[in-house]
Design a protein around this motif. Structure first.
Motif, PDB file in Angstrom:
ATOM      1  N   GLU A 149      -1.531   7.854 -14.538  1.00  0.00           N
ATOM      2  CA  GLU A 149      -1.519   9.002 -14.205  1.00  0.00           C
ATOM      3  C   GLU A 149      -0.994   9.224 -12.647  1.00  0.00           C
ATOM      4  OE1 GLU A 149      -5.259  10.752 -14.083  1.00  0.00           O
ATOM      5  OE2 GLU A 149      -6.236   9.028 -12.915  1.00  0.00           O
ATOM      6  N   ASN A 150      -1.002   8.199 -12.097  1.00  0.00           N
ATOM      7  CA  ASN A 150      -0.315   8.164 -10.720  1.00  0.00           C
ATOM      8  C   ASN A 150       1.170   8.159 -10.883  1.00  0.00           C
ATOM      9  OD1 ASN A 150      -0.199   7.961  -7.838  1.00  0.00           O
ATOM     10  ND2 ASN A 150      -1.701   6.668  -7.696  1.00  0.00           N
ATOM     11  N   TYR A 151       1.822   8.529  -9.792  1.00  0.00           N
ATOM     12  CA  TYR A 151       3.110   8.291  -9.853  1.00  0.00           C
ATOM     13  C   TYR A 151       3.543   7.115  -9.208  1.00  0.00           C
ATOM     14  CZ  TYR A 151       3.246   9.342  -4.749  1.00  0.00           C
ATOM     15  OH  TYR A 151       3.083   9.165  -3.213  1.00  0.00           O
ATOM     16  N   LEU A 152       2.568   6.207  -8.807  1.00  0.00           N
ATOM     17  CA  LEU A 152       3.042   5.094  -8.307  1.00  0.00           C
ATOM     18  C   LEU A 152       2.409   4.014  -9.551  1.00  0.00           C
ATOM     19  CD1 LEU A 152       2.166   5.026  -4.443  1.00  0.00           C
ATOM     20  CD2 LEU A 152       4.586   5.200  -5.602  1.00  0.00           C
ATOM     21  N   VAL A 153       2.956   2.681  -9.430  1.00  0.00           N
ATOM     22  CA  VAL A 153       2.430   2.041 -10.622  1.00  0.00           C
ATOM     23  C   VAL A 153       1.796   0.609 -10.068  1.00  0.00           C
ATOM     24  CG1 VAL A 153       2.888   0.602 -12.872  1.00  0.00           C
ATOM     25  CG2 VAL A 153       4.035   2.494 -12.114  1.00  0.00           C
ATOM     26  N   GLY A 154       0.891  -0.089 -10.649  1.00  0.00           N
ATOM     27  CA  GLY A 154       0.348  -1.142  -9.951  1.00  0.00           C
ATOM     28  C   GLY A 154      -1.181  -1.094  -9.610  1.00  0.00           C
ATOM     29  N   GLY A 155      -1.509   0.061  -9.506  1.00  0.00           N
ATOM     30  CA  GLY A 155      -3.251  -0.048  -9.264  1.00  0.00           C
ATOM     31  C   GLY A 155      -3.552  -0.418  -8.064  1.00  0.00           C
ATOM     32  N   GLN A 156      -4.780  -1.274  -8.023  1.00  0.00           N
ATOM     33  CA  GLN A 156      -5.198  -1.784  -6.969  1.00  0.00           C
ATOM     34  C   GLN A 156      -4.241  -2.595  -6.268  1.00  0.00           C
ATOM     35  OE1 GLN A 156      -8.565  -4.539  -6.963  1.00  0.00           O
ATOM     36  NE2 GLN A 156      -8.537  -4.209  -9.270  1.00  0.00           N
TER      37      GLN A 156
END
Length: 474
Positions: A149-156
């Motif tokens: 759902e974020n426009y960035l990938v990678g989480g924490q």
């Protein structure tokens, strides 16, 4: 408020643009979210309470709370922490006293025939667990779709600047931000399709997910589903805990390490576990003064290697203390802490006051199990794992055949554990479709053994005990 230099990170900002914030031109950079651009311009009040009309500020920065919802281009309730800026965008705060303009019918969805996409493995969440599952499933020819759902990938991982511990397979000696880039590349190289700015809005029978992507409704029909939705920041109760300037520790990391924006000049951190201590040290790396770290327990929970850095720099870590109140006029100005006894009751006469403009809360995480609960997976409360989690077996499969979990949604642990759980889930998604094989079984034993080693020690005790309880009930 923007960082121009950092001892570890380089901030590659996009093109300079401007957005319209309530009639004021605010500078921004393409590639950053609305809330970050507003913070850099000194705007920390993003919304107001519907009931009390008191100001609200950024808290989680990952789209899981409503503190940052604003009206954008006439559309209400936009999560500005995960909505990137665009040239000329019109942004304003919303409240019960200032409803969105225009005809509400303009915001009604338009009907269209939904597209249906089929895949071997649908992964909800593009953090360390989800990406690791895509990599391992892809090695055996499975097609994966990662919905983030974020426009960035990678989480924490994208906000972690410290180097990881463990073995080579745990990326020992590699910073979290670099691990994220490695996993994204490997996932794409093995054929995963990564959908950003896409929200799963429901689970339907026969392993179908409803997804909103680019303003359109889509269906994903999957042979296997992995829920890797992570966790949300916990809050503690005290007067003034809703003031702008009170952040979850993860939001501070996101602002500072992802977008190069400091949350304030002087910070008090609550929580002396790994997250609280690491974030406190990262604040100091960015030139922010840390007044103290307070911890409700009578001991420091962080690894000694992390807490020793703060102590060497003269930052006091006050154990058996908690926040009693915070104050400010529209923004945090000060915090009072107080000692507590063995029953967590405040001890009169032990109050300490700090003049700070930022309060960071690293007081735990709650697994984000909403989708699993809606899907009908059997749930249980395991305090050692952070709260309600879905029952799952040693293969990370829930009570719904073909629906797996991995990462913090399966129980709060380190990112290294999330990656190993994601690998196990990817291996067994492949096993369900391809049948038993010596290679798959060998890979599972390898990852399960590494996970057991990680949990075999004082810092892994909670996760070990929690998972033992969970397996008995599965």
């Amino acid at each position: 408020m923007r960082l121009e230099q950092h001892p570890i990170l380089e901030f590659h900002r996009g093109r300079r643009i401007t957005i319209d914030f309530e009639g004021r031109n605010v500078p921004a950079f393409e590639g950053e979210p609305i809330a970050a651009a507003l913070h850099a311009a000194g705007v920390t009040t993003l919304s107001h309470s519907v009931r009390t009309h008191s100001p609200r500020g950024l808290f989680c920065a990952i789209g899981k709370c409503a503190a940052c919802v604003m009206e954008v281009n006439g559309i209400p309730n936009v999560r500005t922490c995960i909505e990137p800026v665009r040239q000329g965008m019109r942004v304003r705060r919303q409240s019960a006293e200032h409803p969105p303009p225009g005809n509400p019918e303009n915001f009604m969805p338009r009907f269209h025939e939904p597209e249906t996409v089929e895949t071997d493995l649908a992964i909800v969440g593009g953090g360390p667990a989800g990406l690791s599952a895509a990599v391992y499933a892809g090695r055996f020819g499975l097609r994966s779709i990662v919905v983030e759902e974020n426009y960035l990938v990678g989480g924490q991982l994208i906000k972690q600047t410290h180097k990881f511990f463990g073995s080579r397979s745990h990326y020992a000696g590699v910073r979290g931000v670099d691990i994220a880039a490695i996993l994204i590349r490997e996932a794409r190289d093995t054929g995963a399709d990564i959908w950003t700015s896409s929200s799963v809005i429901g689970y339907f029978p026969e392993k179908e997910l409803g997804v909103i992507r680019n303003g359109r409704y889509l269906r994903i029909r999957a042979r296997n589903i992995l829920v890797a939705t992570g966790a949300s920041e916990k809050m503690i109760s005290f007067p003034g805990n809703d003031l702008p300037g009170v952040y979850g520790a993860g939001a501070i990391q996101t602002l500072m390490n992802v977008h190069g924006i400091i949350p304030g000049r002087r910070v008090l951190m609550v929580g002396a576990g790994n997250i609280g201590v690491i974030v406190a040290y990262q604040l100091m790396q960015a030139g922010v003064q840390v007044a103290a770290v307070c911890e409700g327990l009578p001991r420091v929970g962080a690894y000694l290697v992390h807490s020793a850095k703060l102590l060497r720099l003269g930052v006091p870590i006050l154990t058996a203390h908690t926040v009693s109140k915070a104050w400010g006029n529209g923004h945090l100005k000060g915090v009072e802490i107080q000692a507590v006894d063995s029953r967590w009751q405040p001890i009169a006469g032990t109050e300490k006051r700090f003049e700070v403009d930022t309060l960071g809360l690293a007081v735990g995480l709650s697994p984000s199990v909403e989708l699993l609960s809606q899907a009908g997976a059997k749930m249980c409360w395991v305090s050692e794992l952070g709260g309600y989690v879905a029952r799952h077996d040693e293969f990370m499969q829930t009570s719904i055949p073909g629906v797996f979990v991995a990462g913090d949604v399966a129980g709060i642990e380190e990112a290294s554990a999330a990656m190993m759980e994601g690998r196990i889930a990817g291996i067994h998604a492949a096993r369900r479709l391809l049948g038993p094989s010596t290679e798959l079984d060998s890979l599972h034993r390898e990852q399960a053994a590494e996970l057991a080693v990680m949990r075999d020690g004082p810092f892994g005790e909670k996760a070990r005990l929690g998972n033992q309880r969970l397996l008995k009930e599965a």
